[in-house]
Design an enzyme around this catalytic site. Sequence first.
Site, short mmCIF file in Angstrom:
data_model
loop_
_atom_site.label_atom_id
_atom_site.label_comp_id
_atom_site.label_asym_id
_atom_site.label_seq_id
_atom_site.Cartn_x
_atom_site.Cartn_y
_atom_site.Cartn_z
N ASP A 107 0.85 -1.19 0.00
CA ASP A 107 0.00 0.00 0.00
C ASP A 107 0.88 1.25 0.00
O ASP A 107 1.48 1.59 1.02
CB ASP A 107 -0.93 0.01 1.22
CG ASP A 107 -1.99 1.09 1.12
OD1 ASP A 107 -3.08 0.81 0.59
OD2 ASP A 107 -1.71 2.23 1.55
N GLU A 109 1.94 5.24 -0.15
CA GLU A 109 1.49 6.60 0.09
C GLU A 109 2.33 7.49 -0.83
O GLU A 109 3.50 7.20 -1.09
CB GLU A 109 1.68 7.01 1.55
CG GLU A 109 0.86 6.18 2.54
CD GLU A 109 -0.63 6.18 2.26
OE1 GLU A 109 -1.16 7.22 1.80
OE2 GLU A 109 -1.27 5.14 2.49
N ASP A 206 -2.31 1.43 -6.99
CA ASP A 206 -0.89 1.28 -6.62
C ASP A 206 -0.04 0.72 -7.75
O ASP A 206 1.03 1.27 -8.08
CB ASP A 206 -0.77 0.36 -5.39
CG ASP A 206 -1.51 0.90 -4.19
OD1 ASP A 206 -0.88 1.52 -3.32
OD2 ASP A 206 -2.74 0.70 -4.12
N HIS A 264 -4.61 5.76 6.01
CA HIS A 264 -3.66 6.38 5.08
C HIS A 264 -2.22 6.35 5.57
O HIS A 264 -1.36 7.06 5.03
CB HIS A 264 -4.07 7.81 4.71
CG HIS A 264 -5.42 7.91 4.07
ND1 HIS A 264 -5.69 7.36 2.83
CD2 HIS A 264 -6.59 8.44 4.51
CE1 HIS A 264 -6.96 7.56 2.53
NE2 HIS A 264 -7.53 8.21 3.54
N ASP A 269 -2.22 0.45 6.77
CA ASP A 269 -3.17 -0.03 5.76
C ASP A 269 -2.84 -1.47 5.36
O ASP A 269 -3.74 -2.29 5.16
CB ASP A 269 -3.16 0.88 4.54
CG ASP A 269 -3.91 2.19 4.78
OD1 ASP A 269 -4.54 2.33 5.84
OD2 ASP A 269 -3.86 3.07 3.90
#
Length: 294
Positions: A107, A109, A206, A264, A269
């Site tokens: 995941d 960011e 992603d 987030h 996550d």
Amino acid sequence: MHGTGVTFLVGKCLHCTSGRMNYGGLCAVSDASGCSMVALLHTGAAKFPRNLLPRVRQAVCSLLPAGVLKGYGSIVSRKLASHGFGASMAAMSSFPPQRYHYFLVLDFEATCDKPQIHPQEIIEFPILKLNGRTMEIESTFHMYVQPVVHPQLTPFCTELTGIIQGMVDGQPSLQQVLERVDEWMAKEGLLDPSVKSIFVTCGDWDLKVMLPGQCQYLGLPVADYFKQWINLKKAYSFAMGSWPKNGLLDMNKGLNLQHIGRPHSGIDDCKNIANIMKTLAHRGFIFKQTSKPF
């Protein structure tokens, strides 16, 4: 183990000449009352050979009368565990076999603002290695990444992700992080052709948009293992019959799970994704690739 219709014996079996059943070291006969008795032959070691575990499970399931297996499943697991079966047998009785040895939960960011900045750059790169048999986390890769096009994080980005400027300043570039991912994959045995693994993400963004888009911008190749994945939203909708509009929050709510950590946060996550996967696997769901070939 008495009172359940099944007796486990460790040592020499006196019933192997009965001819009723023999599972390569596992003998089963019926006693006078019609109850079944299972004898685990002495192996000279604390743990039973792994190749016989499926046979043990098959024998136990076939010998228990209807309605008994459900009530005494946990007792059987504890009894087997006391003879060295441990998590292996418990996992086999809890989960259906998955198609992959490992799930790689990811995941990202990325830099962001309102209105959105372009190009976005990955600033957190976490991966959890999830064992496909036990659905437990075995290893973690986690690095922050130095953005180069927009090196200064916006207040919006920090508020959303919890990532502050000091967490990315001086960190490796995306190219360097990708090299370290490859080293980690090799160390974990994930590059072995005989090991089946696949990435899992919450959505397609992603690996369909973010990583290939930034790699194209920087002129970097995308490793083949990033080109197939499981979209957890799709898997959840297949399993539960509803689409999780709000992603992880809806999936946790639908499965009555407590949200882990901060929304987030990439690593948090990932932990939520892993927990949702484990819960769905407990319910008998088999995970399959959802992405289309590049």
